[in-house]
Design a protein around this motif. Structure first.
Motif, PDB file in Angstrom:
ATOM      1  N   ILE A   1     -11.182 116.640  48.674  1.00 28.84           N
ATOM      2  CA  ILE A   1     -10.910 116.700  47.230  1.00 28.84           C
ATOM      3  C   ILE A   1      -9.675 117.565  46.961  1.00 28.84           C
ATOM      4  CG2 ILE A   1     -13.261 116.199  46.463  1.00 28.84           C
ATOM      5  CD1 ILE A   1     -13.720 119.152  46.036  1.00 28.84           C
ATOM      6  N   GLN A   2      -8.882 117.142  45.962  1.00 33.11           N
ATOM      7  CA  GLN A   2      -7.597 117.786  45.709  1.00 33.11           C
ATOM      8  C   GLN A   2      -7.490 118.440  44.340  1.00 33.11           C
ATOM      9  OE1 GLN A   2      -5.249 117.580  48.259  1.00 33.11           O
ATOM     10  NE2 GLN A   2      -6.857 116.512  49.365  1.00 33.11           N
ATOM     11  N   CYS A   3      -8.067 117.795  43.332  1.00 30.47           N
ATOM     12  CA  CYS A   3      -7.780 118.261  41.978  1.00 30.47           C
ATOM     13  C   CYS A   3      -8.956 118.011  41.039  1.00 30.47           C
ATOM     14  CB  CYS A   3      -6.542 117.529  41.439  1.00 30.47           C
ATOM     15  SG  CYS A   3      -6.787 115.756  41.232  1.00 30.47           S
ATOM     16  N   GLY A   4      -8.753 118.355  39.773  1.00 28.95           N
ATOM     17  CA  GLY A   4      -9.809 118.207  38.782  1.00 28.95           C
ATOM     18  C   GLY A   4     -10.239 116.761  38.583  1.00 28.95           C
ATOM     19  N   MET A   5      -9.337 115.843  38.884  1.00 29.43           N
ATOM     20  CA  MET A   5      -9.684 114.441  38.719  1.00 29.43           C
ATOM     21  C   MET A   5     -10.680 114.016  39.798  1.00 29.43           C
ATOM     22  SD  MET A   5      -6.959 111.991  37.219  1.00 29.43           S
ATOM     23  CE  MET A   5      -6.257 110.936  38.430  1.00 29.43           C
ATOM     24  N   CYS A   6     -10.505 114.558  40.998  1.00 26.79           N
ATOM     25  CA  CYS A   6     -11.459 114.287  42.076  1.00 26.79           C
ATOM     26  C   CYS A   6     -12.835 114.782  41.657  1.00 26.79           C
ATOM     27  CB  CYS A   6     -11.059 115.010  43.352  1.00 26.79           C
ATOM     28  SG  CYS A   6      -9.416 114.619  43.943  1.00 26.79           S
ATOM     29  N   GLN A   7     -12.825 115.970  41.056  1.00 28.99           N
ATOM     30  CA  GLN A   7     -14.070 116.572  40.596  1.00 28.99           C
ATOM     31  C   GLN A   7     -14.768 115.633  39.615  1.00 28.99           C
ATOM     32  OE1 GLN A   7     -13.270 120.304  38.685  1.00 28.99           O
ATOM     33  NE2 GLN A   7     -15.412 120.877  38.554  1.00 28.99           N
TER      34      GLN A   7
ATOM     35  N   ALA B   1      -2.450 108.977  43.275  1.00 29.17           N
ATOM     36  CA  ALA B   1      -1.732 109.708  44.325  1.00 29.17           C
ATOM     37  C   ALA B   1      -2.166 111.164  44.415  1.00 29.17           C
ATOM     38  CB  ALA B   1      -0.234 109.620  44.085  1.00 29.17           C
ATOM     39  N   CYS B   2      -2.427 111.772  43.262  1.00 32.51           N
ATOM     40  CA  CYS B   2      -2.769 113.194  43.279  1.00 32.51           C
ATOM     41  C   CYS B   2      -4.097 113.457  43.961  1.00 32.51           C
ATOM     42  CB  CYS B   2      -2.792 113.759  41.859  1.00 32.51           C
ATOM     43  SG  CYS B   2      -4.092 113.072  40.821  1.00 32.51           S
ATOM     44  N   CYS B   3      -4.927 112.431  44.078  1.00 35.44           N
ATOM     45  CA  CYS B   3      -6.254 112.626  44.663  1.00 35.44           C
ATOM     46  C   CYS B   3      -6.278 112.343  46.150  1.00 35.44           C
ATOM     47  CB  CYS B   3      -7.268 111.744  43.967  1.00 35.44           C
ATOM     48  SG  CYS B   3      -7.570 112.253  42.263  1.00 35.44           S
ATOM     49  N   LYS B   4      -5.150 111.842  46.679  1.00 38.41           N
ATOM     50  CA  LYS B   4      -5.116 111.599  48.117  1.00 38.41           C
ATOM     51  C   LYS B   4      -4.803 112.899  48.836  1.00 38.41           C
ATOM     52  CE  LYS B   4      -4.301 106.752  47.710  1.00 38.41           C
ATOM     53  NZ  LYS B   4      -3.367 105.646  47.645  1.00 38.41           N
TER      54      LYS B   4
HETATM   55 CU   LIG Z   1      -7.830 114.363  42.425  1.00 40.35          CU
END
Ligand SMILES: [Cu+2]
Length: 114
Positions: A33-39, A104-107
């Motif tokens: 997981i990378q960011c708040g969107m992953c959350q 892309a931000c979640c990869k």
């Molecule tokens: Cu993300």
């Protein structure tokens, strides 16, 4: 005395029927997981899975805490559900197709590329 009996039977009923519904908690490692969107993806995705009553993703430690009903779902199925959302769960790798559809931000490494 009668009142005591009522209280006592109620307690027994609660114990008998309460057990099957007992929610278990498990902490699953979700290292990709990378960011708040992953959350959001994981928490909202798991909210739709039958047997899962709640989940909380901790971005800082990269773990997901899941509450579930053991009569309806088990750890392997929960890991599979997270994998199907595009994220690694413990040793289970992310489903490739689901991972490809992530923004892309979640990869993996996505946040560093921005
Ligand atoms: Cu993300």
């Amino acid at each position: 005395m009668r009142k005591l009996n009522v209280i006592f039977s109620t307690l027994i009923l609660l114990v008998v029927f309460g057990c099957g519904e007992e929610a278990l908690n498990v902490t699953i490692s979700t290292p990709t997981i990378q960011c708040g969107m992953c959350q959001r993806n994981i928490e909202m995705g798991l909210a739709n899975v039958s047997g899962i009553s709640g989940s909380k993703v901790d971005l800082a430690t990269k773990v997901t805490k899941v509450s579930y009903n053991k009569e309806k779902i088990d750890l392997l199925k929960i890991e599979k559900a997270i994998s199907d959302l595009g994220y690694q769960a413990n040793k289970m790798l992310a489903s490739r197709d689901a991972y490809e559809t992530l923004p892309a931000c979640c990869k993996v490494g996505g946040m560093e590329k921005i």
